[in-house]
Scaffold this active site. Structure first.
Site, PDB file in Angstrom:
ATOM      1  NE  ARG A   1       0.543  11.184  10.418  1.00 23.85           N
ATOM      2  CZ  ARG A   1       0.985  12.445  10.452  1.00 23.85           C
ATOM      3  NH1 ARG A   1       0.846  13.219   9.383  1.00 23.85           N
ATOM      4  NH2 ARG A   1       1.517  12.935  11.547  1.00 23.85           N
TER       5      ARG A   1
ATOM      6  N   GLY B   1       1.389   7.859   6.373  1.00 29.49           N
ATOM      7  CA  GLY B   1       1.032   9.193   5.886  1.00 29.49           C
ATOM      8  C   GLY B   1       0.953   9.324   4.383  1.00 29.49           C
TER       9      GLY B   1
ATOM     10  CB  VAL C   1       2.486  -2.683   6.844  1.00 28.15           C
ATOM     11  CG1 VAL C   1       3.908  -2.846   6.361  1.00 28.15           C
ATOM     12  CG2 VAL C   1       2.430  -2.644   8.365  1.00 28.15           C
ATOM     13  N   GLY C   2       0.055  -0.457   7.601  1.00 29.63           N
ATOM     14  CA  GLY C   2      -1.328  -0.330   8.054  1.00 29.63           C
ATOM     15  C   GLY C   2      -2.268  -0.019   6.916  1.00 29.63           C
TER      16      GLY C   2
ATOM     17  CB  ILE D   1      -5.861  -2.384  11.564  1.00 26.84           C
ATOM     18  CG1 ILE D   1      -7.206  -2.713  10.911  1.00 26.84           C
ATOM     19  CG2 ILE D   1      -4.900  -3.569  11.429  1.00 26.84           C
ATOM     20  CD1 ILE D   1      -7.157  -2.820   9.417  1.00 26.84           C
TER      21      ILE D   1
ATOM     22  CE1 TYR E   1      -5.185  -1.318  -4.262  1.00 26.51           C
ATOM     23  CE2 TYR E   1      -3.296  -0.074  -5.049  1.00 26.51           C
ATOM     24  CZ  TYR E   1      -3.836  -1.000  -4.189  1.00 26.51           C
ATOM     25  OH  TYR E   1      -3.043  -1.609  -3.252  1.00 26.51           O
TER      26      TYR E   1
ATOM     27  CG  ASN F   1      -3.958   0.833  -0.852  1.00 24.29           C
ATOM     28  OD1 ASN F   1      -4.832   1.059  -0.013  1.00 24.29           O
ATOM     29  ND2 ASN F   1      -3.076  -0.137  -0.700  1.00 24.29           N
ATOM     30  CE1 TYR F   2      -0.994   3.539  -5.839  1.00 22.13           C
ATOM     31  CE2 TYR F   2      -1.915   2.699  -7.875  1.00 22.13           C
ATOM     32  CZ  TYR F   2      -0.893   2.735  -6.944  1.00 22.13           C
ATOM     33  OH  TYR F   2       0.237   1.971  -7.138  1.00 22.13           O
TER      34      TYR F   2
END
Length: 533
Positions: A107, A110, A178-179, A238, A473, A475-476
Site C-alpha cells: 500500500r 490506499g 505514486v507507487g 517497488i 484501465y 488503475n480503475y
C-alpha cells in the site's frame, strides 16, 4: 538514491531456507513471522511493525483506507502491518512472508478501487509505505527520484517549490500514492503533450522475490518494461521511481465551462467526442458528467456537462484554438483563468486557487465514502440517442452521486506504440470513461444495491464502447471483469479473461516476465499477472 539492503549473505541463507523450512517448527505463524523479522534485520523493526494487539494498529490500517466499503468489521484484516523506512525492512518482510506462508499486500496511498492493497482472503501482511516517501528533485537534469509512499501532491509540491517551468505528468487526485499510480500508467492534464507517468519513468528500485534490491540495470529491460504500466505488485515490491520532468510555460490556463441539458449539453457532448482527441497537443479538454439541480426548472434535476481542462499557454492563444475547433462550446474569457502549472494542480484537485501550496501535502482526502468504479475505452463517438439513454439512467434514484470522468486521448498518446509499455490504449482511442458511484450509507445491503446499479449502467454502455475485448484501465481496478483463484495458482487462460481487457496484446509478455522473475507465483492476488507454467 543510494543502494541499500541486507547483506547478500543473509539473502542467500534465508532464500535457501525456503526449500527446507518445516512449518511445524513454530506453533504460531504470527509470532514466528515477527521473530523472523526481528532476528534477520540489521535495524530494529519493532517500532515500525503493528499487530492487532498494538494500540495504533487500527489507526494505521484506517489512515490510508480510501474506500469505506472495505472498512466493515467482517473485512479481513492483516496479521501484521510493516511501515518500512529503508529497503532492508522490505527485504526482510518479503523473505519472512515466504518462510511463514503469508501473502503480502503493498500500500502506498490506499486508493486501490477494490481494496486489494489492504484486503486479502488469505492470511496476509501489509507493507504500508506511509513513511517511505522521500523526494529528490534535480532541476538541472530535469528528473526526480520519488519513493513510492509519496503522494502525487507531495511530488507536485516538491517540484513546484523549486521551479515554475518544469512539471511531471501525473493525476489530478493529489492524495494518490505514486507507487500504484505510476505502476498502472498514470494520466493527467499533461497526457496529450507528454504521455503517461509510466511513459516518463527512466529508472526504478524494486525488491524481487529473492529479496534482492534491483535498479533498472540489475533487473533488466523485461522487468523494467513490465512494472511501468503492468501493475508492479505482481512482480515484486517497488521502492522508488525515477521520472523525467517535462517543460511547461510559466503561464498556463485553466478552463471550466459548465453546460446543462437546457444549454444544449447533449449536442455539445456529442460534438466533443470527435474534437477533443484532435485538439492542439497543448490542450486537454475533458468532461465531467453528473446530475445537478436545474436553475431553469426549479425542483428538478438536470445533467451537467462540465467541460474542463488545461492549456499550456495563455488565454489569448487558447480562445482562438477552441473557437476554431469547437465553436459550439462558446468558450469565453471569463471561463478561463491564467496561473502557474503548480497552481493549476490545486484547482484540479478541488482545493481551489486561494489555498496555499502546502495543501498539496495533505495525505488524507477531505471526504471519504464508499464507492464502486468501472472504466471504458471509447473508440467511436456515442450517438445522441445513446447519450440520451445515459441521461435517463443518471436520473434514477440509485444514481445519486454518480460521476462520470471523461478524459480525451490523442496527441502524444497516439504516437506511442501499444507495446512500448504494458498500457495498450493508444492510437484510435478517443477517450476514456471512469464511472464512479459514491454513497454515505453504511451496510453491505446498501453496498450491494449500489454495485448492482453500477453493473446495470455498465451493461447499458456495452454497445457504445470498445469490443473484443471490452477494454478497461488497470488503475480503475474492477473485479467484476474477472478474478484469479483465491487459493492456488491460476492458469494463463483463466487470467486472460480480465488480463486482455487491461493489457490487450501485452498480457502474454507480462505473463512471460512473471514466469521469469517470480516462477513460484509468490506475489499474487485477485488480479495479479499469472505465470505461464
Amino acid at each position: 538514491m543510494k543502494r541499500a539492503g541486507v547483506s547478500s549473505h543473509f539473502i542467500a541463507i534465508i532464500y535457501a531456507l525456503l526449500f527446507s523450512f518445516n512449518a511445524s517448527a513454530f506453533d504460531d505463524t504470527h509470532k514466528s513471522f515477527l521473530q523472523c523479522l526481528y532476528n534477520n534485520n540489521s535495524t530494529s523493526l519493532s517500532k515500525l511493525v503493528y499487530t492487532k494487539t498494538n494500540s495504533s494498529y487500527s489507526s494505521i490500517l484506517q489512515f490510508s483506507l480510501q474506500n469505506l466499503r472495505f472498512s466493515y468489521n467482517n473485512t479481513p484484516k492483516p496479521l501484521v502491518i510493516v511501515t518500512p523506512l529503508q529497503p532492508s525492512h522490505v527485504q526482510a518482510t518479503v523473505i519472512c512472508s515466504q518462510l511463514h506462508g503469508l501473502q503480502i499486500r503493498i500500500r502506498s496511498g490506499g486508493h486501490d478501487y477494490e481494496g486489494l492493497s489492504y484486503v486479502s482472503q488469505v492470511p496476509f501482511v501489509i507493507i504500508d509505505f506511509i513513511n517511505y516517501r522521500k523526494i529528490q528533485v534535480d532541476v538541472e537534469n530535469r528528473e526526480a527520484w520519488v519513493q513510492v509512499g509519496a503522494t502525487v501532491g507531495e511530488l507536485y509540491y516538491s517540484i513546484g517549490t523549486k521551479t515554475k517551468t518544469l512539471a511531471v505528468t501525473a493525476g489530478a487526485c493529489t492524495t494518490v500514492g505514486v507507487g500504484g499510480q505510476f505502476s498502472g500508467g498514470g494520466y493527467g492534464s499533461l497526457i496529450r503533450k507528454y504521455g503517461l507517468s509510466a511513459d516518463n519513468i527512466i529508472d526504478a528500485h524494486i525488491i524481487d522475490v529473492k529479496g534482492r534490491f534491483l535498479d533498472r540495470e540489475a533487473m533488466g529491460e523485461d522487468l523494467f518494461w513490465a512494472i511501468r504500466g503492468g501493475g508492479g505488485a505482481s512482480f515484486g515490491v517497488i521502492l522508488a521511481w525515477k521520472i523525467k520532468l517535462v517543460p511547461v510555460p510559466s503561464t498556463v490556463t485553466l478552463l471550466r465551462a459548465p453546460r446543462t441539458l437546457e444549454q444544449n449539453a447533449t449536442k455539445l457532448v456529442h460534438k466533443w467526442q470527435s474534437v477533443a482527441s484532435r485538439l492542439d497537443n497543448n490542450l486537454v479538454l475533458g468532461l465531467l458528467l453528473q446530475t445537478v439541480n436545474s436553475s431553469i426548472n426549479k425542483g428538478e434535476l438536470t445533467v451537467q456537462a462540465l467541460f474542463n481542462g488545461l492549456f499550456l499557454g495563455g488565454v489569448d492563444k487558447l480562445l482562438p484554438l477552441v473557437q476554431e475547433s469547437f465553436p459550439e462550446l462558446g468558450l469565453a474569457k471569463e471561463d478561463c483563468t491564467e496561473m502557474s502549472w503548480i497552481e493549476s494542480t490545486l484547482y484540479s484537485s478541488g482545493s481551489g486557487g486561494q489555498q496555499p501550496l502546502e495543501v498539496l501535502l495533505n495525505r488524507s482526502q477531505v471526504n471519504t465514502d464508499s464507492f464502486k468504479a468501472k472504466s471504458d475505452i471509447i473508440t467511436d463517438p456515442i450517438p445522441e440517442s445513446g447519450l440520451e439513454g445515459l441521461w435517463r439512467l443518471m436520473f434514477e434514484d440509485e444514481a445519486k452521486d454518480l460521476v462520470l470522468v471523461i478524459f480525451p486521448f490523442g496527441g502524444r498518446m497516439s504516437e506511442i506504440p501499444e507495446s512500448e509499455i504494458p498500457f495498450p490504449h493508444r492510437a484510435g482511442v478517443l477517450y476514456q470513461i471512469q464511472y464512479s458511484l459514491h454513497w454515505q450509507e453504511k451496510g453491505e445491503e446498501v453496498a450491494q444495491r449500489r454495485i448492482n446499479w453500477m453493473r446495470k449502467l455498465y451493461s447499458y454502455m456495452e454497445p457504445f464502447v470498445s469490443k473484443s475485448p471490452r477494454k478497461a484501465y488497470i488503475n480503475y481496478r474492477d473485479l467484476d471483469i474477472g478474478v484469479n483463484n483465491i487459493h492456488g495458482n491460476t492458469s494463463y487462460e483463466q487470467a486472460s479473461i480480465w488480463g486482455h481487457k487491461y493489457f490487450n496484446n501485452n498480457f502474454k509478455r507480462l505473463a512471460y516476465v512473471k514466469t521469469k522473475v517470480d516462477p513460484l507465483n509468490f506475489f499474487r492476488f485477485e488480479q495479479s499477472i499469472p505465470t505461464l507454467i
